[in-house]
Design an enzyme around this catalytic site. Structure first.
Site, mmCIF file in Angstrom:
data_model
loop_
_atom_site.group_PDB
_atom_site.id
_atom_site.type_symbol
_atom_site.label_atom_id
_atom_site.label_comp_id
_atom_site.label_asym_id
_atom_site.label_seq_id
_atom_site.Cartn_x
_atom_site.Cartn_y
_atom_site.Cartn_z
ATOM 1 N N ASP A 169 0.869 -1.180 0.000
ATOM 2 C CA ASP A 169 0.000 0.000 0.000
ATOM 3 C C ASP A 169 0.904 1.227 0.000
ATOM 4 O O ASP A 169 1.570 1.513 1.000
ATOM 5 C CB ASP A 169 -0.893 0.028 1.249
ATOM 6 C CG ASP A 169 -1.965 -1.050 1.245
ATOM 7 O OD1 ASP A 169 -1.840 -2.004 0.457
ATOM 8 O OD2 ASP A 169 -2.913 -0.932 2.051
ATOM 9 N N LYS A 182 -7.059 3.266 -2.682
ATOM 10 C CA LYS A 182 -7.384 3.222 -1.259
ATOM 11 C C LYS A 182 -7.655 4.639 -0.763
ATOM 12 O O LYS A 182 -6.989 5.586 -1.170
ATOM 13 C CB LYS A 182 -6.211 2.589 -0.498
ATOM 14 C CG LYS A 182 -6.343 2.535 1.016
ATOM 15 C CD LYS A 182 -5.124 1.838 1.609
ATOM 16 C CE LYS A 182 -5.052 1.929 3.123
ATOM 17 N NZ LYS A 182 -3.846 1.263 3.660
ATOM 18 N N LYS A 216 -10.237 0.097 -1.732
ATOM 19 C CA LYS A 216 -10.041 -0.192 -0.315
ATOM 20 C C LYS A 216 -10.449 1.014 0.517
ATOM 21 O O LYS A 216 -9.912 2.111 0.351
ATOM 22 C CB LYS A 216 -8.585 -0.549 -0.029
ATOM 23 C CG LYS A 216 -8.302 -0.868 1.451
ATOM 24 C CD LYS A 216 -6.872 -1.340 1.641
ATOM 25 C CE LYS A 216 -6.502 -1.497 3.114
ATOM 26 N NZ LYS A 216 -5.115 -1.968 3.293
#
Length: 232
Positions: free
Chosen positions: A93, A155, A185
């Protein structure tokens, strides 16, 4: 986009990244966290790269790069990614460079993300946009840059930015922009089953959560957020 007609507790566990990103985490706390993840039955855990490697015990390991500001040189992000891969990470991430986003330099944003993509071939790559700090146009352009760079997911948040975490509006916008080609996400401030269900219905396909146990404990709670576009 996945079927968003409902979300069971079991499905939530399948789509949750059980997260521990406190910078002062001790080895003892990490061991307790991993044991707790095993008891909860989560599929993935997300920890700081400095805590790697960790015992997987059948779970995938997610880590963060350029965290939490994103204001790192692309070469540094790439080097951090390569080290994380060597230390056993299964998913990365990475935090977007917000300065480049605010400047509207989308070629530079894409190049920054592509450097990370090239450092982790074959791994799932998620791009953290810090959507609470961005305009709708910036969210859309950020999603497009992430897709162009080869990311697998976008995300919402690190959970550390003062502007806030996930919101229904941002998740909807991200899901509409990526059109099922990338996952979405939702992370930052998700603390109940009601919120998780709302975000799932808005288009989230993955959750970044530290309050996993309390979310599961609240699963039979019928309470819903009062405002459809509340920030979580």
């Amino acid at each position: 986009m996945s079927d968003q007609t409902g979300l069971t507790a079991g499905e939530f566990l399948d789509h949750a990244d059980h997260t521990l990103l406190a910078s002062d985490t001790t080895a003892e706390q990490l061991a307790g966290f991993i044991a707790g993840a095993e008891a909860l039955g989560v599929k993935r855990v997300c920890v700081l790269p400095s805590l790697l490697p960790v015992e997987k015990r059948g779970r995938e390991i997610v880590t963060v790069v350029g965290f939490p500001t994103g204001a790192h040189a692309s070469e540094v992000k790439a080097a951090e990614t390569r080290r994380a891969v060597a230390d056993g990470a299964d998913e990365i991430d990475v935090v977007v460079n917000l300065g480049l986003v605010r400047s509207g330099d989308w070629r530079a944003v894409e190049a920054d993300l592509r450097a990370v993509r090239e450092a982790c071939p074959g791994l799932v790559l998620k791009v953290i946009l810090e959507t609470a700090a961005l305009s709708d146009d910036e969210i859309v352009a950020g999603c497009r840059a992430a897709e162009a760079a080869g990311a697998d997911m976008v995300k919402t948040s690190t959970g550390f930015h003062p502007a806030g975490g996930a919101s229904l509006h941002a998740v909807r916008l991200m899901a509409q922009t990526v059109g099922g080609r990338l996952g979405v996400k939702a992370s930052g401030g998700i603390r109940s089953a009601a919120v998780a269900r709302e975000l799932w219905a808005a288009g989230a396909t993955r959750f970044g959560v530290s309050a996993t146990a309390s979310i599961l404990a609240s699963w039979d709670d019928d309470e819903r957020p009062e405002a459809a576009d509340a920030s979580y």
